[in-house]
Design a protein around this motif. Sequence first.
Motif, short mmCIF file in Angstrom:
data_model
loop_
_atom_site.label_atom_id
_atom_site.label_comp_id
_atom_site.label_asym_id
_atom_site.label_seq_id
_atom_site.Cartn_x
_atom_site.Cartn_y
_atom_site.Cartn_z
N CYS A 83 -1.60 -14.89 6.41
CA CYS A 83 -1.25 -15.75 4.43
C CYS A 83 -1.78 -14.51 3.43
O CYS A 83 -2.63 -13.78 4.57
CB CYS A 83 -2.36 -17.23 4.88
N GLU A 106 -2.75 -14.59 1.05
CA GLU A 106 -4.44 -15.17 0.28
C GLU A 106 -5.80 -14.32 1.33
O GLU A 106 -6.68 -13.52 0.91
CB GLU A 106 -4.55 -16.53 -0.03
N CYS A 107 -5.77 -15.25 2.44
CA CYS A 107 -7.23 -14.41 3.15
C CYS A 107 -6.60 -13.88 4.63
O CYS A 107 -7.21 -13.67 4.90
CB CYS A 107 -7.18 -16.06 3.73
N CYS A 155 -1.58 -22.72 5.47
CA CYS A 155 -3.07 -22.22 6.24
C CYS A 155 -4.03 -22.56 5.96
O CYS A 155 -4.15 -23.30 5.51
CB CYS A 155 -3.33 -21.00 4.78
N ASN A 196 -6.85 -22.12 6.03
CA ASN A 196 -7.44 -21.57 5.83
C ASN A 196 -8.00 -21.70 4.35
O ASN A 196 -9.17 -22.44 3.80
CB ASN A 196 -8.27 -20.32 6.21
N CYS A 197 -6.86 -21.95 3.15
CA CYS A 197 -6.86 -21.56 2.31
C CYS A 197 -6.30 -23.04 1.76
O CYS A 197 -5.84 -23.52 0.88
CB CYS A 197 -6.11 -20.72 2.05
ZN ZN Z 1 -5.29 -18.37 4.12
#
Ligand code: ZN
Length: 154
Positions: A132, A134-135, A146, A148-149
């Motif tokens: 990902c 982003e994270c 993802c 998480n996001c």
């Molecule tokens: Zn993520």
Amino acid sequence: MFFIFGTKNRQKEISSGNFYCPHCRVQRAYKLMQVGQYFSLYFIPLFRIKDLGQYVVCQHCEQSYKPEVLNMKVPVEQILTARDRLVLSIQKELQEGMPVHMMKRKLISQKMDEPTTEQYVSEALDGKTISCTECGFEYIAGVQRCLNCDRELE
Ligand SMILES: [Zn+2]
Ligand SMILES: [Zn+2]
């Protein structure tokens, strides 16, 4: 002088190997037999008149089958070891979207030691991962989102 002639069925082995025996439900040795009808003279088979076909015999249970049995696919579970099965189940969870580090944490919490966890997870990933942007969570290639996001992976 008179002749005693007739016909006799004779079988000969044409090949052998291993196959999945539907009766034994495991891999067994087989013999592929050819049955032929022979012209015989004084009860001695002389030459083949007719092909009566082939059949496969399991060397263990002695069941016989049509030759098509040799094309039968072995159920996957039968040829997999417990270890292979475990790697496959890890792969399945990863494909369902579990991040790699969470998968490892889960295995370790199930009392798998760390080197084994690393080994199995890397086999399950087979070098195909996606991260990902982003994270930084890592997933097996093919995962869409993802966790998480909650955003799309590219
Ligand atoms: Zn993520
Ligand atoms: Zn058998």
